[in-house]
Design an enzyme around this catalytic site. Structure first.
Site, short mmCIF file in Angstrom:
data_model
loop_
_atom_site.label_atom_id
_atom_site.label_comp_id
_atom_site.label_asym_id
_atom_site.label_seq_id
_atom_site.Cartn_x
_atom_site.Cartn_y
_atom_site.Cartn_z
N PRO A 2 -0.22 -2.30 1.36
CA PRO A 2 0.44 -3.47 1.89
C PRO A 2 0.14 -3.71 3.35
CG PRO A 2 1.98 -1.66 1.58
CD PRO A 2 0.62 -1.12 1.51
N GLU A 3 -0.11 -4.94 3.67
CA GLU A 3 -0.15 -5.41 5.05
C GLU A 3 1.06 -6.31 5.22
OE1 GLU A 3 -4.12 -6.68 6.24
OE2 GLU A 3 -4.97 -5.68 4.50
N HIS A 93 4.36 8.98 -10.55
CA HIS A 93 4.27 8.56 -9.16
C HIS A 93 5.60 8.10 -8.57
CE1 HIS A 93 0.10 7.52 -10.85
NE2 HIS A 93 0.06 8.74 -10.36
#
Length: 272
Positions: A2-3, A93
DNA sequence: AGCGGAACCTGTCGGC
DNA sequence: TGCCGACAGGTTCCGC
């Protein structure tokens, strides 16, 4: 993963669902995200607190808690938050479960285990948060500020844009896209950017980020929203991941070069 | 100040 | 099919 636009997407979705709800207990399946903080200390600090509004600075998520404190999270490459009905056990995860008082789960999932979670009483206590530069969507991020900030650095523009202590939020994808849109070479030294180019760069940063947020971010391999839908900005990428494809402006082949051990995609003809 | 390299950890993909 | 290296949206730390 993510940005800024992806984090903003997550923040908006969490803000629609989370404020007003309470954490009953916290279950940690793998503690990498907690750093040096013992699991019990983290879990005990959060148990019983409620969620207030969620904010963002750069790529950090800032969960205001009730009656006090903050949960400060960074997703790094592969972290994600998911709201889910109860599950029989952690899915692959999934690293931390925040059991909410109403029975639902806020799940922190992170394939590569680079993401970080911290409880702090005050935001000033959050590691690394204080070092962040301006958020490019904040009011004080002006083209004048940008021009002056660029002037002091010899770093190549691509490095400069990704340096979180200057501007907080751009990563590899959006740095490439912003530079293409402003027709500036990723290799250009920051201090060699002329005032009208700085204005162009400023406009490009705002425009690219805002469009990406409108499209709920970019999903290249695995970015997921809280509701497990995907972003759509990948359809609007002009250069990122398009090595060898024709430049949308001039038709020349998009190039990929290594910069700071990352891939930079650009058009050598359009960007100078 | 800037830069190269390594490290953190896991997975996928392409080539031979 | 199987192994091996390259690569992945991030960041930090160390040494030159």
């Amino acid at each position: 993963m993510p940005e800024l636009p992806e984090v903003e997407t997550v923040v908006r979705e969490l803000n629609r669902a989370l404020p007003g709800r309470r954490i009953r207990r916290v279950e940690v399946f793998r503690r990498d995200a907690l750093g040096d903080v013992p699991t019990a200390v983290f879990a005990d600090a959060l148990a019983g607190r409620g969620f207030g509004p969620i904010a963002r600075h750069g790529k950090f998520l800032l969960f205001r808690l009730d009656p006090s404190g903050f949960l400060v999270a960074h997703l790094r490459m592969t972290g994600k938050f998911i709201l889910s009905d109860p599950l029989p056990g952690p899915q692959p995860h999934q690293r931390v479960w925040f059991h909410l008082a109403d029975g639902q789960l806020l799940i922190f999932q992170d394939l590569r285990c680079f993401g970080t979670l911290a409880y702090v009483e005050r935001l000033e206590d959050a590691p690394n948060l204080a070092r962040l530069g301006l958020d490019p969507l904040a009011k004080d991020f002006t083209s004048r500020w940008l021009g002056e900030a660029l002037a002091g650095s010899h770093a190549p523009l691509k490095h400069w844009l990704m340096d979180q202590t200057r501007i907080a939020g751009l990563g590899n994808i959006y740095a490439c896209e912003v530079l293409f849109r402003s027709a500036l070479s990723p290799k250009r030294r920051a201090c060699r950017v002329r005032p009208e180019e700085a204005r162009r760069l400023h406009r490009a940063i705002r425009a690219v980020l805002k469009l990406a947020i409108r499209k709920n971010g970019t999903t290249i391999s695995d970015f997921q929203r809280v509701d497990e839908k995907f972003g759509e900005f990948q359809r609007y990428l002009k250069v990122y991941g398009r090595e060898g494809e024709p430049c949308p402006a001039c038709g020349a082949a998009i190039r990929r070069i290594p910069q700071q051990q990352r891939s930079t995609f650009y058009c050598a003809k359009c960007q100078s």
